[in-house]
Design an enzyme around this catalytic site. Structure first.
Site, PDB file in Angstrom:
ATOM      1  CG  ASN A 201      51.945  39.523  56.650  1.00  0.00           C
ATOM      2  OD1 ASN A 201      52.882  40.468  56.411  1.00  0.00           O
ATOM      3  ND2 ASN A 201      51.026  39.931  57.164  1.00  0.00           N
ATOM      4  CG  ASP A 202      56.885  37.803  58.552  1.00  0.00           C
ATOM      5  OD1 ASP A 202      55.601  38.964  58.725  1.00  0.00           O
ATOM      6  OD2 ASP A 202      55.679  36.919  59.808  1.00  0.00           O
ATOM      7  CB  VAL A 203      57.834  34.726  52.533  1.00  0.00           C
ATOM      8  CG1 VAL A 203      58.088  33.835  53.477  1.00  0.00           C
ATOM      9  CG2 VAL A 203      56.851  34.916  51.807  1.00  0.00           C
TER      10      VAL A 203
END
Lengths: 484, 117
Positions: A405-407
């Site tokens: 997700n965040d990456v």
């Protein structure tokens, strides 16, 4: 008559110098996948030599320990058999997805052993001279922190502890615990010369010292969340190495000093690399309650998440020229690595060029995704790191994100108010089509809305990664059957 | 003859400094793909602490020192055995898509041709 009293220490010295050399040579061979297997074997030979030679210490034991020698030898063999045997079995059987907690627990064991050596030196009042006493205490402190901290990290990764424990003023409390440990260490150093008095009972102070050290390791690790684990595991790896090196000085054993410092430097380097991959400083990772501070503004992003069926996504990929797959922790959590490669092989058989893109902090420890893919049988020349593949997304037909997700959040590139602004990300959003396999609607670890999911070129495939990939495999196979 | 080691003050600092530098350089060259086995491999290397634990246990003079020494050897042995087991398992999994025995097959083909000639 010729006495050979010097022979044991000569053999020990030679074995230890061989071990120190073989450790460094072994680690050096690990710098390429082609020679890495022989690297660990080389280091293993060094270890066996050093452990066997250490039994020659029986020829030069402390006179006060002579009567206990037969018992001590028995205890040593028992401890080696039990500790080594159990850990070997566990290491052989553990699932690859559980590797982060396994590495954490072995790491904690090393720290505990270093702490134990320090404790024995202190309780036995063997450490003479201020310098040696300071080094003993420092090594004991770091070893004990690594022991308790790694144990908490293990419990978190294993799912025994599910939520980060956070409260107001946590940093102050942690700082006070550390200060207390240092003060007690000071008392031990300055009280060392005096005989026992009402306030100075050495063993009591030593117990208090280790209690504070262990408590600090627990308190320091409890508030840290799952996605920050790559940094935490690296830090404790460095800590244990450092503790071993320091106790090596106390015991006057250069093999311990060298091995410990090599590992300490290695752990430090990995810690910095991991923090760099998150665009945060190490102290920010350890001392900031990340995630809580991140308050996303709802409605800031236009558009909506557009769900699509797994089979439809699979067919689109089947007719694409190039696909890049971005795995994240969700792949490990669903144990879907085998299914993933099965699907990838189907695509390859249809002539699709498939590659994997790995973010440095994907997963729960450095390189975890690489190991999972290797376990599934993915050749390592299909696996690419961030810098090597990031420019290729723009010319790629499909990017498929699995449990990450965040990456892949483009906000890190564009939104200055985002907590992850500046973090290097994989440019999945630049691909012509993006599919995101995700358990459900929800935010990533950092609690930030992911603009990627709302993009015009993005579709969501909701479900457990394993189930979704099975459906994708069926989708592509069904296509082949229909054509035939 | 005396082969006892005495490392004090700056001699010890030099060893620490050189070892840390060597570790930094060696590890800096390891590709990211191998970071997990590297970490468990370096984990295995600090298992050498078991040697210190053995020294402590063999020199134990009372029950307290014996208990601590036993604990240290137990943990150190676990560190060594576990670290080795998981590292070798992981490293054995890394393969390239280039057929591994190509080099051998090539060699065989060449010797075959040599025989024909």
């Amino acid at each position: 008559m010729i006495t050979l009293t010097w022979l044991p220490s000569l053999v020990i010295g030679l074995a230890d110098i061989c071990a120190a050399f073989l450790f460094m040579y072994g680690l050096q061979r690990m710098s390429s996948p082609a020679t890495a297997t022989s690297g660990i074997r080389v280091a293993g030979i060094g270890m066996i030599a050093a452990v066997l030679a250490s039994f020659l210490y029986v020829f030069s034991v402390d006179p006060a320990a002579k009567p206990l020698l037969p018992v001590n030898i028995g205890l040593a063999l028992t401890a080696l058999a039990i500790g080594g045997g159990l850990a070997w079995l566990a290491g052989r059987r553990v699932a690859m997805t559980a590797m982060p907690q396994m590495v954490a627990i072995y790491n904690g064991m090393g720290g505990g052993a270093a702490g134990g050596i320090a404790a024995a030196e202190l309780f036995g009042a063997r450490a003479h001279g201020a310098t040696v006493l300071v080094v003993t205490l420092l090594g004991g402190l770091i070893g004990a922190v690594s022991f308790s901290g790694s144990s908490i990290a293990w419990a978190k990764l294993q799912g025994v502890i599910n939520k980060p424990l956070r409260f107001k003023g946590q940093q102050v409390v942690n700082a006070l615990i550390m200060a207390a440990a240092v003060c007690v260490a000071g008392v031990i150093i300055y009280g060392g010369g005096a005989s026992a008095t009402l306030l100075w009972v050495p063993s009591t102070w030593i117990c208090i010292f280790f209690a504070f050290a262990l408590l600090f390791g627990i308190a320091m690790t409890l508030p840290i969340g799952g996605a920050d684990m790559p940094v935490v595991i690296s830090i404790y790896n460095a800590f244990t190495g450092l503790a071993v090196g320091l106790e090596g000085f106390v015991l006057q054993n250069p093999a311990l000093m060298i091995a410990g410092m090599v590992v300490g430097a290695a752990g430090l380097l990995l810690t910095l690399l991991m923090a760099q991959a998150m665009n945060r400083s190490v102290s920010n990772v350890v001392f900031t309650n990340f995630g809580e501070a991140a308050k996303s503004k709802p409605g800031a992003i236009k558009g909506e998440e557009k769900p699509v069926q797994a089979a439809d996504a699979a067919i689109k990929m089947r007719y694409a020229a190039s696909v890049i797959i971005i795995p994240g922790y969700g792949l490990a959590a669903a144990q879907a690595q085998q299914k993933l490669y099965e699907f990838v092989k189907l695509l390859q058989a249809a002539g699709v060029v498939v590659r994997f893109a790995i973010h440095p902090v994907a997963g729960r420890m450095p390189g975890q995704m690489d190991v999972l893919l290797a376990e599934a049988g993915v050749p390592y020349d299909m696996i690419f790191q961030l810098d090597d593949i990031n420019d290729d997304f723009a010319t790629t037909d499909v990017a498929m994100v699995i449990g990450a997700n965040d990456v892949v959040n483009p906000a890190a590139r564009t939104d200055k108010s985002s907590p992850i602004f500046g973090m290097p990300i994989l440019n999945a959003d630049k691909a012509k089509q993006v599919y995101v396999i995700k358990r459900g609607q929800g935010k990533g670890y950092a609690g930030i809305v992911n603009a990627l999911f709302y993009g015009d070129n993005c579709n969501m495939v909701y479900g457990d990664a394993k189930a979704v990939l099975s459906a994708m495999i069926e989708g592509v196979k069904g296509l082949g059957a229909a054509a035939a | 003859m005396n082969f006892d080691i005495a490392l004090t003050g700056f001699a010890a600092l030099y060893i620490f400094m050189l070892a840390a530098f060597a570790g930094w350089v060696i590890i800096g060259r390891v590709p990211a793909i191998l970071h997990t086995p590297l970490m468990s491999g370096s984990n295995f290397v600090h298992g050498i602490v078991v040697v210190g634990g053995l020294f402590t246990l063999l020199n134990a003079r009372d029950v307290l020192e014996q208990s601590i020494g036993f604990f240290a050897v137990l943990l150190g042995a676990g560190n060594v055995a576990g670290g080795y087991a998981v590292t070798s398992r992981m490293l054995a999994m890394f393969k390239t898509s280039a057929p591994a025995p190509a080099h051998k097959a090539h060699h065989r083909a060449r010797s075959h041709r040599a025989k024909k000639a």
